[in-house]
Design a protein around this motif. Structure first.
Motif, PDB file in Angstrom:
ATOM      1  N   ALA A   1      18.201  38.586 -15.384  1.00  0.00           N
ATOM      2  CA  ALA A   1      16.903  39.162 -15.069  1.00  0.00           C
ATOM      3  C   ALA A   1      15.806  38.105 -14.970  1.00  0.00           C
ATOM      4  O   ALA A   1      14.644  38.439 -14.711  1.00  0.00           O
ATOM      5  N   GLY A   2      16.139  36.834 -15.182  1.00  0.00           N
ATOM      6  CA  GLY A   2      15.163  35.771 -15.064  1.00  0.00           C
ATOM      7  C   GLY A   2      14.153  35.739 -16.182  1.00  0.00           C
ATOM      8  O   GLY A   2      12.998  35.377 -15.974  1.00  0.00           O
ATOM      9  N   ARG A   3      14.546  36.102 -17.391  1.00  0.00           N
ATOM     10  CA  ARG A   3      13.634  36.072 -18.526  1.00  0.00           C
ATOM     11  C   ARG A   3      14.389  35.607 -19.765  1.00  0.00           C
ATOM     12  O   ARG A   3      15.611  35.480 -19.760  1.00  0.00           O
ATOM     13  N   ARG A   4      13.643  35.355 -20.830  1.00  0.00           N
ATOM     14  CA  ARG A   4      14.246  34.992 -22.101  1.00  0.00           C
ATOM     15  C   ARG A   4      14.336  36.224 -22.991  1.00  0.00           C
ATOM     16  O   ARG A   4      13.559  37.156 -22.874  1.00  0.00           O
ATOM     17  N   VAL A   5      15.312  36.190 -23.893  1.00  0.00           N
ATOM     18  CA  VAL A   5      15.421  37.266 -24.872  1.00  0.00           C
ATOM     19  C   VAL A   5      14.258  37.137 -25.857  1.00  0.00           C
ATOM     20  O   VAL A   5      14.019  36.069 -26.425  1.00  0.00           O
TER      21      VAL A   5
ATOM     22  N   ARG B   1      10.899  39.956 -11.937  1.00  0.00           N
ATOM     23  CA  ARG B   1      10.422  39.498 -10.635  1.00  0.00           C
ATOM     24  C   ARG B   1      11.204  38.300 -10.104  1.00  0.00           C
ATOM     25  O   ARG B   1      11.181  38.042  -8.909  1.00  0.00           O
ATOM     26  N   THR B   2      11.881  37.548 -11.006  1.00  0.00           N
ATOM     27  CA  THR B   2      12.680  36.420 -10.514  1.00  0.00           C
ATOM     28  C   THR B   2      14.102  36.824 -10.168  1.00  0.00           C
ATOM     29  O   THR B   2      14.882  36.004  -9.738  1.00  0.00           O
ATOM     30  N   TYR B   3      14.417  38.074 -10.395  1.00  0.00           N
ATOM     31  CA  TYR B   3      15.754  38.573 -10.063  1.00  0.00           C
ATOM     32  C   TYR B   3      15.671  39.347  -8.765  1.00  0.00           C
ATOM     33  O   TYR B   3      14.763  40.145  -8.571  1.00  0.00           O
ATOM     34  N   HIS B   4      16.580  39.081  -7.859  1.00  0.00           N
ATOM     35  CA  HIS B   4      16.529  39.708  -6.549  1.00  0.00           C
ATOM     36  C   HIS B   4      17.775  40.549  -6.328  1.00  0.00           C
ATOM     37  O   HIS B   4      18.787  40.064  -5.821  1.00  0.00           O
TER      38      HIS B   4
ATOM     39  N   ARG C   1       9.962  47.201 -17.652  1.00  0.00           N
ATOM     40  CA  ARG C   1       8.829  47.061 -16.737  1.00  0.00           C
ATOM     41  C   ARG C   1       9.298  46.268 -15.532  1.00  0.00           C
ATOM     42  O   ARG C   1       9.814  45.146 -15.693  1.00  0.00           O
ATOM     43  N   PRO C   2       9.147  46.807 -14.323  1.00  0.00           N
ATOM     44  CA  PRO C   2       9.649  46.105 -13.145  1.00  0.00           C
ATOM     45  C   PRO C   2       9.174  44.678 -13.042  1.00  0.00           C
ATOM     46  O   PRO C   2       9.872  43.803 -12.565  1.00  0.00           O
ATOM     47  N   GLY C   3       7.963  44.392 -13.511  1.00  0.00           N
ATOM     48  CA  GLY C   3       7.434  43.037 -13.413  1.00  0.00           C
ATOM     49  C   GLY C   3       8.217  42.022 -14.215  1.00  0.00           C
ATOM     50  O   GLY C   3       8.151  40.833 -13.973  1.00  0.00           O
ATOM     51  N   ARG C   4       8.999  42.509 -15.176  1.00  0.00           N
ATOM     52  CA  ARG C   4       9.786  41.591 -16.005  1.00  0.00           C
ATOM     53  C   ARG C   4      10.922  40.960 -15.229  1.00  0.00           C
ATOM     54  O   ARG C   4      11.479  39.956 -15.630  1.00  0.00           O
TER      55      ARG C   4
END
Length: 301
Positions: free
Chosen positions: A97-101, A287-290, A282-285
């Motif tokens: 998802a392009g984020r950190r836990v 944003r780096t995943y396509h 939240r969809p914004g979380r």
């Protein structure tokens, strides 16, 4: 431990890896087909997506490895391994998802893993069991189907998205736990009856309940992050299997009254851990995943 037990542990870890990969695939599918699965068009979009069939294959692998693990290692060794799916799943899903836990999620995962490990240690049965008869198998499968339908009905009527996800995840965990018990009965029937075991109610019940579990797990990930529904499913799965084992397969609860008290405390601790894992989606979380663009069946809603 003997070589056979270690082989069972390896198979158990492989089962957890398959389960985690299936859960991550279903979470990605929930992003690609984000709407609730309550109508024909979103359901058709779901069933037409490659990720759905990939997750189904992975869940099949999970079940096969789990059965193999129980053939070599006792329940007391294999069941606690199920908590590994949270450890595997959180960083894997976050990475995709392009984020950190988040620290809150790590704390929730740690509390849930500890609570589940202790809970399984005090709530396991003695490992001795007998297969269910045809009538009992049919009753267990039918009763489980009715319970799953009731939980899905309740989930569709709660205003909270978090509680809806929790109810659906609990239903999925119950489905997976019961299908493990009916699968064990079907395998025992195959050993004595051969091909005739295909007509045993346990075989049909396993297919029905397991398929319902896949759909319920997928619905639980719609609009939720991976951690909370995966934690609820991981909690409900072994508990449901233990209930069926004690009530219908001649297994004996080994915890006694002190174990019951510890189990209650562990359940509360696991519930708090799951609450920490319940990070709203939240969809914004992402944003780096396509992901794959929404399919035609998911548009216009």
């Amino acid at each position: 431990m003997s070589i056979g037990v270690w082989f069972g542990v390896v198979l158990g870890v492989l089962s957890c890896a398959c389960y985690t990969a299936a859960a991550v695939a279903q979470r990605r599918l929930a992003v690609a087909v984000p709407g609730p699965l309550t109508g024909r068009r979103p359901l058709a979009a779901l069933l037409g997506h490659p990720l759905w069939w990939g997750s189904a294959v992975l869940n099949g692998g999970r079940a096969a490895f789990q059965v193999g693990a129980l053939a070599f290692a006792p329940l007391t060794v294999v069941q606690p391994l199920g908590v590994l799916v949270l450890v595997f799943g959180l960083p894997w899903s976050a990475r995709l998802a392009g984020r950190r836990v988040a620290p809150r999620e790590w704390r929730g995962a740690l509390l849930t893993v500890l609570a589940l490990a202790v809970l399984l240690a005090v709530a396991v049965t003695d490992g001795r069991s007998r297969p269910m008869g045809p009538g009992v198998s049919a009753a267990v499968a039918g009763g489980t189907a009715a319970l799953l339908a009731a939980l899905a009905w309740a989930a569709g009527r709660v205003p909270s998205a978090a509680w809806r996800s929790h109810l659906l995840a609990a239903a999925a965990g119950i489905a997976f736990g019961v299908s493990s018990a009916t699968a064990k009965t079907a395998i025992a029937a195959a050993g004595t009856d051969g091909a005739a075991a295909l007509f045993h109610p346990a075989a049909a019940g396993t297919a029905l309940v397991a398929a319902a579990g896949l759909l319920l797990a997928q619905a639980a990930y719609q609009g939720a992050e991976l951690g909370a529904p995966l934690g609820v499913t991981t909690l409900a799965n072994p508990l449901a299997a233990s209930v069926v084992g004690v009530a219908f397969m001649g297994e004996t609860y080994s915890g006694g009254l002190p174990g019951a008290g510890v189990a209650v405390l562990c359940g509360l601790l696991a519930a708090y851990g799951i609450a920490l894992l319940a990070t709203p989606f939240r969809p914004g979380r992402t944003r780096t995943y396509h992901p794959t663009p929404p399919l035609s069946g998911a548009r216009g809603r």
